[in-house]
Design an enzyme around this catalytic site. Structure first.
Site, PDB file in Angstrom:
ATOM      1  N   ASP A 218       0.868  -1.166   0.000  1.00 52.25           N
ATOM      2  CA  ASP A 218       0.000   0.000   0.000  1.00 52.25           C
ATOM      3  C   ASP A 218       0.916   1.232   0.000  1.00 52.25           C
ATOM      4  O   ASP A 218       2.109   1.111   0.325  1.00 52.25           O
ATOM      5  CB  ASP A 218      -0.880  -0.031   1.255  1.00 52.25           C
ATOM      6  CG  ASP A 218      -1.639   1.261   1.467  1.00 52.25           C
ATOM      7  OD1 ASP A 218      -2.371   1.671   0.546  1.00 52.25           O
ATOM      8  OD2 ASP A 218      -1.496   1.852   2.557  1.00 52.25           O
TER       9      ASP A 218
ATOM     10  N   ASP B 150      -0.218   5.154   0.890  1.00 55.64           N
ATOM     11  CA  ASP B 150      -0.519   6.124   1.944  1.00 55.64           C
ATOM     12  C   ASP B 150      -0.590   5.456   3.315  1.00 55.64           C
ATOM     13  O   ASP B 150      -1.379   4.535   3.538  1.00 55.64           O
ATOM     14  CB  ASP B 150      -1.850   6.827   1.658  1.00 55.64           C
ATOM     15  CG  ASP B 150      -1.748   7.793   0.493  1.00 55.64           C
ATOM     16  OD1 ASP B 150      -1.170   8.867   0.679  1.00 55.64           O
ATOM     17  OD2 ASP B 150      -2.232   7.461  -0.598  1.00 55.64           O
TER      18      ASP B 150
ATOM     19  N   ASP C 269      -1.481  -0.755   6.147  1.00 54.85           N
ATOM     20  CA  ASP C 269      -1.561  -0.050   7.430  1.00 54.85           C
ATOM     21  C   ASP C 269      -2.985   0.103   7.932  1.00 54.85           C
ATOM     22  O   ASP C 269      -3.193   0.397   9.110  1.00 54.85           O
ATOM     23  CB  ASP C 269      -0.941   1.354   7.298  1.00 54.85           C
ATOM     24  CG  ASP C 269      -1.855   2.313   6.539  1.00 54.85           C
ATOM     25  OD1 ASP C 269      -2.302   3.312   7.134  1.00 54.85           O
ATOM     26  OD2 ASP C 269      -2.150   2.054   5.363  1.00 54.85           O
TER      27      ASP C 269
END
Length: 222
Positions: free
Chosen positions: A8, A10, A167
């Protein structure tokens, strides 16, 4: 045998998420509104369809706010906060070791391609990635698995041959739905959120040696 890692962007490669929340939280406070993390979390790691923090004060609370001025103010605050951010610990080392080991690398992000590629270039990380899939490539972003499915296909690997590095809960749900093992390295903001899908939780990527990830049995917790 793990053949690929899909990251991922961001909040995972660099913590953009905490800066966004602080920027929006402070902007809301100027208008007498408390932006809770519970409310804001609806748009973390996904699109702004469920909750659009740029529009909420105007469309839901009917406050007389200049839409363009509000957006510009938030983005300027975010940019100022991001000047203090660096690549998250362990990311650079993982990318270097993966490249040396012949492990394929990709990015799967719910953000726009221009945003992702611009920051990867600034961080001098773009050349590590063989494949980049963003919101511009799919009909549905995370938690839908489409981004991961596309990245797997482009890399030429199956779900059980790849690991997702995430995250957020929405990102972990997408990886899980794609049939992938997911390593979650939550940040200041996403670390406070509930994860209700199978994943491997770390406080930092440096807690898991690269060779252990690609060569030892994968550990999953609920």
């Amino acid at each position: 045998m793990i053949k690929a890692l899909i990251f991922d962007f961001d909040g995972t490669i660099i913590d953009t998420e905490t800066a966004w929340y602080i920027a929006f939280r402070d902007a809301y406070k100027e208008h007498g509104v408390d932006l809770t993390l519970e409310m804001y979390s609806k748009c973390i790691g996904t699109s702004l369809k469920t909750f659009n923090p740029y529009e909420y004060l105007i469309t839901d609370l009917n406050l007389p706010i200049d839409r363009d001025a509000f957006r510009e103010s938030v983005q300027l605050q975010h940019a100022a906060l991001m000047n203090k951010e660096k690549v998250r610990p362990g990311i650079q080392e993982y990318l270097e070791q993966a490249s040396k080991a012949g492990i394929k690398l990709a990015v799967a992000s719910s953000s726009k391609r221009e945003w992702v590629e611009q920051h990867l270039e600034q961080l001098k990380l773009k050349d590590y990635f063989e494949v980049i899939r963003t919101a511009d490539d799919v009909a549905n972003v995370k938690p839908d698995p489409e981004l991961y499915n596309q990245a797997l296909e482009a890399l030429g690997v199956t779900a059980d041959e790849a690991v997702a590095i995430e995250d957020s809960p929405n990102g972990a749900r997408a990886a899980s739905s794609a049939g992938m093992h997911c390593v979650v390295i939550s940040n200041t903001i996403t670390g406070t959120l509930a994860f209700d899908m199978p994943h491997q939780r770390l406080s930092c990527l440096t807690d898991l040696p690269f060779n252990d990830l690609i060569s030892k049995p994968l550990v999953t917790t609920a």
